[in-house]
Write a protein that holds these residues in place. Structure first.
Motif, PDB file in Angstrom:
ATOM      1  N   THR A  21      -4.711 -70.480 -63.269  1.00 27.20           N
ATOM      2  CA  THR A  21      -4.136 -71.369 -64.274  1.00 27.20           C
ATOM      3  C   THR A  21      -4.923 -71.365 -65.582  1.00 27.20           C
ATOM      4  OG1 THR A  21      -5.340 -73.232 -63.328  1.00 27.20           O
ATOM      5  CG2 THR A  21      -3.078 -72.887 -62.579  1.00 27.20           C
ATOM      6  N   PHE A  22      -6.109 -70.782 -65.608  1.00 28.99           N
ATOM      7  CA  PHE A  22      -6.895 -70.690 -66.837  1.00 28.99           C
ATOM      8  C   PHE A  22      -6.366 -69.572 -67.729  1.00 28.99           C
ATOM      9  CE2 PHE A  22     -10.752 -72.750 -64.886  1.00 28.99           C
ATOM     10  CZ  PHE A  22     -10.820 -73.764 -65.821  1.00 28.99           C
ATOM     11  N   SER A  23      -6.582 -69.713 -69.039  1.00 30.90           N
ATOM     12  CA  SER A  23      -6.330 -68.633 -69.983  1.00 30.90           C
ATOM     13  C   SER A  23      -7.683 -68.052 -70.386  1.00 30.90           C
ATOM     14  CB  SER A  23      -5.604 -69.155 -71.219  1.00 30.90           C
ATOM     15  OG  SER A  23      -4.318 -69.567 -70.880  1.00 30.90           O
ATOM     16  N   TRP A  24      -7.824 -66.741 -70.265  1.00 33.50           N
ATOM     17  CA  TRP A  24      -9.086 -66.070 -70.557  1.00 33.50           C
ATOM     18  C   TRP A  24      -8.956 -65.302 -71.862  1.00 33.50           C
ATOM     19  CZ3 TRP A  24     -13.094 -66.722 -67.145  1.00 33.50           C
ATOM     20  CH2 TRP A  24     -12.775 -67.251 -65.903  1.00 33.50           C
ATOM     21  N   THR A  25      -9.946 -65.443 -72.741  1.00 25.98           N
ATOM     22  CA  THR A  25     -10.000 -64.679 -73.976  1.00 25.98           C
ATOM     23  C   THR A  25     -11.308 -63.906 -74.010  1.00 25.98           C
ATOM     24  OG1 THR A  25      -8.692 -66.321 -75.146  1.00 25.98           O
ATOM     25  CG2 THR A  25      -9.976 -64.801 -76.484  1.00 25.98           C
ATOM     26  N   VAL A  26     -11.211 -62.605 -74.188  1.00 26.92           N
ATOM     27  CA  VAL A  26     -12.389 -61.751 -74.271  1.00 26.92           C
ATOM     28  C   VAL A  26     -12.391 -61.123 -75.659  1.00 26.92           C
ATOM     29  CG1 VAL A  26     -13.583 -59.771 -73.288  1.00 26.92           C
ATOM     30  CG2 VAL A  26     -12.291 -61.290 -71.806  1.00 26.92           C
ATOM     31  N   ASP A  27     -13.511 -61.275 -76.359  1.00 29.84           N
ATOM     32  CA  ASP A  27     -13.633 -60.757 -77.717  1.00 29.84           C
ATOM     33  C   ASP A  27     -14.787 -59.759 -77.746  1.00 29.84           C
ATOM     34  OD1 ASP A  27     -12.904 -60.562 -80.334  1.00 29.84           O
ATOM     35  OD2 ASP A  27     -14.091 -62.278 -81.014  1.00 29.84           O
ATOM     36  N   LYS A  28     -14.551 -58.571 -78.330  1.00 28.26           N
ATOM     37  CA  LYS A  28     -15.580 -57.533 -78.417  1.00 28.26           C
ATOM     38  C   LYS A  28     -15.784 -57.149 -79.879  1.00 28.26           C
ATOM     39  CE  LYS A  28     -13.396 -54.700 -75.667  1.00 28.26           C
ATOM     40  NZ  LYS A  28     -13.028 -53.536 -74.875  1.00 28.26           N
ATOM     41  N   HIS A  29     -17.021 -56.865 -80.223  1.00 31.64           N
ATOM     42  CA  HIS A  29     -17.331 -56.332 -81.553  1.00 31.64           C
ATOM     43  C   HIS A  29     -17.818 -54.900 -81.376  1.00 31.64           C
ATOM     44  CE1 HIS A  29     -18.466 -56.263 -85.741  1.00 31.64           C
ATOM     45  NE2 HIS A  29     -19.627 -55.721 -85.376  1.00 31.64           N
ATOM     46  N   LEU A  30     -17.132 -53.975 -82.018  1.00 34.91           N
ATOM     47  CA  LEU A  30     -17.450 -52.557 -81.940  1.00 34.91           C
ATOM     48  C   LEU A  30     -18.046 -52.111 -83.269  1.00 34.91           C
ATOM     49  CD1 LEU A  30     -14.088 -51.433 -80.353  1.00 34.91           C
ATOM     50  CD2 LEU A  30     -16.244 -51.657 -79.165  1.00 34.91           C
ATOM     51  N   CYS A  31     -19.144 -51.405 -83.203  1.00 32.75           N
ATOM     52  CA  CYS A  31     -19.758 -50.862 -84.407  1.00 32.75           C
ATOM     53  C   CYS A  31     -19.989 -49.373 -84.172  1.00 32.75           C
ATOM     54  CB  CYS A  31     -21.076 -51.582 -84.708  1.00 32.75           C
ATOM     55  SG  CYS A  31     -21.793 -51.121 -86.287  1.00 32.75           S
ATOM     56  N   MET A  32     -19.310 -48.559 -84.956  1.00 32.34           N
ATOM     57  CA  MET A  32     -19.362 -47.111 -84.846  1.00 32.34           C
ATOM     58  C   MET A  32     -18.983 -46.637 -83.440  1.00 32.34           C
ATOM     59  SD  MET A  32     -22.630 -46.032 -87.071  1.00 32.34           S
ATOM     60  CE  MET A  32     -23.021 -46.880 -88.566  1.00 32.34           C
ATOM     61  N   GLY A  33     -18.016 -47.298 -82.850  1.00 30.10           N
ATOM     62  CA  GLY A  33     -17.518 -46.895 -81.541  1.00 30.10           C
ATOM     63  C   GLY A  33     -18.312 -47.436 -80.364  1.00 30.10           C
ATOM     64  N   ARG A  34     -19.392 -48.164 -80.613  1.00 29.91           N
ATOM     65  CA  ARG A  34     -20.201 -48.739 -79.536  1.00 29.91           C
ATOM     66  C   ARG A  34     -19.958 -50.236 -79.451  1.00 29.91           C
ATOM     67  NH1 ARG A  34     -25.777 -46.264 -81.433  1.00 29.91           N
ATOM     68  NH2 ARG A  34     -25.186 -44.078 -81.400  1.00 29.91           N
ATOM     69  N   VAL A  35     -19.965 -50.737 -78.253  1.00 32.36           N
ATOM     70  CA  VAL A  35     -19.780 -52.171 -78.050  1.00 32.36           C
ATOM     71  C   VAL A  35     -21.101 -52.869 -78.354  1.00 32.36           C
ATOM     72  CG1 VAL A  35     -19.222 -53.969 -76.383  1.00 32.36           C
ATOM     73  CG2 VAL A  35     -18.012 -51.800 -76.299  1.00 32.36           C
ATOM     74  N   MET A  36     -21.089 -53.755 -79.338  1.00 31.37           N
ATOM     75  CA  MET A  36     -22.302 -54.471 -79.730  1.00 31.37           C
ATOM     76  C   MET A  36     -22.377 -55.860 -79.094  1.00 31.37           C
ATOM     77  SD  MET A  36     -23.712 -52.197 -81.372  1.00 31.37           S
ATOM     78  CE  MET A  36     -25.053 -52.744 -82.351  1.00 31.37           C
ATOM     79  N   ASP A  37     -21.233 -56.523 -78.929  1.00 31.33           N
ATOM     80  CA  ASP A  37     -21.239 -57.874 -78.362  1.00 31.33           C
ATOM     81  C   ASP A  37     -19.920 -58.130 -77.657  1.00 31.33           C
ATOM     82  OD1 ASP A  37     -22.243 -60.395 -77.794  1.00 31.33           O
ATOM     83  OD2 ASP A  37     -21.376 -61.282 -79.600  1.00 31.33           O
TER      84      ASP A  37
END
Length: 137
Positions: A21-37
């Motif tokens: 019943t939860f809504s999940w939000t996943v946010d990613k920051h990509l810098c030059m193709g690499r996942v930073m956060d």
């Protein structure tokens, strides 16, 4: 052992209902193709490249080197609510018969357990004063 299995199974089902019943939000920051956060439930922090370029007063050579990617997994908003009127006649008859039979089964077991099995002590065959040869004078 049986209690532990039932207890763990019920906890697992409760967690499954809660998580569905939860809504999940996943946010990613990509810098030059690499996942930073990667961040859940809120925005991911940037790598600081824009701030560094602004401090150096330089223009970004490659405008698309940083990218923010997010996706949301929406939970189930409407849980299934079945009313008695939604069932057809055969299903209503089955559920009512099953309930009555199950309750009758429980009532029979409870009556058998609740009745104590106490027997009366045996009566002596002779009188006690004759048995122990005790007489009043």
């Amino acid at each position: 052992m049986k209690k532990a299995v039932i207890h763990s199974f019920s906890i697992a089902l409760a967690c499954l209902v809660l998580l569905s019943t939860f809504s999940w939000t996943v946010d990613k920051h990509l810098c030059m193709g690499r996942v930073m956060d990667v961040a859940f439930f809120h925005g991911a922090e940037d790598c600081g490249m824009k701030a560094a370029l602004a401090a150096l007063e330089m223009e970004q050579e490659n405008p698309g080197c940083c990218d923010d990617d997010s996706f949301t997994l929406t939970g189930q908003d409407d849980l299934i609510k079945v009313s008695w009127d939604d069932l057809d006649f055969e299903q209503q008859v089955f559920l009512q018969t099953y309930t009555v039979a199950y309750l009758h089964l429980l009532s029979v077991v409870l009556e058998e357990v609740a009745t104590p099995l106490i027997e009366a002590p045996p009566l002596p065959e002779r009188k006690l004063h004759q048995l122990y040869e005790v007489y009043l004078i």
